[in-house]
Design an enzyme around this catalytic site. Structure first.
Site, short mmCIF file in Angstrom:
data_model
loop_
_atom_site.label_atom_id
_atom_site.label_comp_id
_atom_site.label_asym_id
_atom_site.label_seq_id
_atom_site.Cartn_x
_atom_site.Cartn_y
_atom_site.Cartn_z
N ARG A 180 8.86 -13.53 -0.39
CA ARG A 180 8.66 -14.11 0.94
C ARG A 180 8.28 -15.58 0.85
NH1 ARG A 180 6.10 -9.06 1.42
NH2 ARG A 180 4.01 -9.96 1.24
N LYS A 185 0.56 -18.95 -7.64
CA LYS A 185 2.01 -18.74 -7.78
C LYS A 185 2.69 -18.66 -6.43
CE LYS A 185 2.13 -14.19 -6.59
NZ LYS A 185 3.08 -13.47 -5.70
N LYS A 233 -3.25 -11.09 -2.81
CA LYS A 233 -3.24 -12.27 -3.66
C LYS A 233 -3.36 -13.50 -2.78
CE LYS A 233 0.13 -10.00 -6.72
NZ LYS A 233 1.52 -10.05 -7.23
N GLU A 293 1.56 -15.28 1.81
CA GLU A 293 0.20 -15.78 1.54
C GLU A 293 0.18 -17.25 1.11
OE1 GLU A 293 -2.60 -14.50 2.18
OE2 GLU A 293 -2.42 -12.32 2.23
N ALA A 316 7.23 -4.67 -3.71
CA ALA A 316 6.92 -3.32 -3.24
C ALA A 316 8.15 -2.43 -3.23
CB ALA A 316 6.31 -3.40 -1.84
N GLY A 330 0.82 -1.21 0.00
CA GLY A 330 0.00 0.00 0.00
C GLY A 330 0.85 1.25 0.00
#
EC number: 1.1.1.94
Length: 335
Positions: free
Chosen positions: A257, A192, A105, A283, A141, A12
């Site tokens: 990550r 992915k 995601k 995620e 990011a 963000g």
């Protein structure tokens, strides 16, 4: 253009920095203390140290009042929370008359059903009248915040949403492509992450570049011909930015990550140790089980994703997970 970004994490903040050079951006944080600290320092020290916020970025927090009312005062609303926070945000914005897009995601953690939902499926449940979509694609990011060349895809069944995202974020260092295939873009962004854990495992075990190429290629096949198309996506979407592009970046990039989780597991760390060391959400750890469960209910075999789940749940050690994949019976490539 007046843009509201809900969530002051890395992604963000990066998009607020990118858009803030050309537009008026409000970056909203849940925690008033975090918002005050970012405003005082002119940077998000926790998530993106060293990346200065342009003058066009203002800070806000829960103390700003009603979220829906705040959204109405902007021309575009971007939800930059992890997947775990998307349902809450879309529920709060369900009557919003502005275009809304999310960045997360993955699949929502299962609650009342055996499997979690993608973002557009959550929107259908809690905010069916909301004009919404997703901004996705191969992107770290840190690189977006530093104005490194990046290409993303704005996916929605609404042209208003697609056009708003292009107007907001297309610029000198960020290229935005429009796509109507919202399910396909979301499946690519979710699966992915799971496959990147597998490639991290491959690299951590020093299995070689041949093995990594095989995992990426067969992983793309699982994503495309199997789960994605079965959920109503277009096959060609998976050859684009949110499919192949995002898979290659997440599976091979040192900033990934999810790949890092695989590397740490290969080094003998427990899953909890791997997750705790990241400091950010991976995620793929939370999406893997839903990917496999949804595939199972559709009668689809996803062996790489299934091996990742067995690894995460402790049923297979890293070397055994690789052996299980290599020991599968021969098959035609396009069967």
């Amino acid at each position: 253009m007046d843009i509201l970004v809900l969530g002051a994490g890395a992604w963000g903040t990066a998009l607020a920095i990118s858009a803030g050079a050309r537009h008026r951006v409000t970056l909203w944080a849940r925690d008033a203390a975090q918002a005050a600290d970012i405003a005082a320092r002119g940077e998000n020290l926790h998530y993106l140290p060293g990346c200065r916020l342009p003058a066009g970025v203002a800070l806000a927090s829960r103390e700003a009042g009603d979220l829906a009312g705040l959204a109405q005062r902007h021309e575009l609303v971007v939800v930059a929370t992890p997947m775990a926070g998307l349902r809450e945000m879309l529920t709060a914005l369900r009557d919003c008359e502005r275009p809304v897009a999310w960045l997360c995601k993955g699949f929502e953690a299962p609650a009342t059903r055996p499997y979690g939902l993608l973002g557009h499926e959550i929107r259908a449940e809690v905010a069916p009248r909301l004009a919404a979509g997703v901004l996705s694609g191969p992107s770290f990011a840190q690189e977006v915040a530093n104005a490194r060349p990046t290409a993303l895809v704005a996916a929605s069944d609404s042209a208003v949403v697609r056009d708003a995202l292009v107007a907001a974020f297309h610029g000198p260092s960020l290229r935005i492509y429009a796509n109507e295939d919202l399910p396909g873009v979301e499946v690519g962004g979710a699966v992915k992450n799971v496959l990147a854990i597998a490639t991290g495992l491959c690299d951590g075990l020093a299995l070689g570049l041949n093995a990594r190429a095989a995992l990426v290629t067969r992983g793309l096949a699982e994503m495309t011909r199997l789960l994605g198309v079965a959920l109503g996506a277009r096959a060609e979407t998976f050859m684009g930015l949110s499919g192949l592009g995002d898979l290659v970046l997440t599976a091979t990039g040192d900033l990934s990550r999810n790949r890092r989780v695989g590397l740490l597991l290969a080094q003998g760390h427990t899953l909890q140790q791997a997750v705790d060391s990241l400091g950010h959400v991976a995620e793929g750890v939370y999406s893997a089980r839903t990917v496999v469960e949804r595939a199972r209910r559709l009668g689809i075999e996803m062996p790489i994703a299934a091996a990742v789940v067995d690894l995460l749940d402790g049923r297979l050690a890293p070397a055994a997970a690789v052996a299980a994949l290599m020991g599968r019976d021969p098959a035609a490539e396009y069967s």
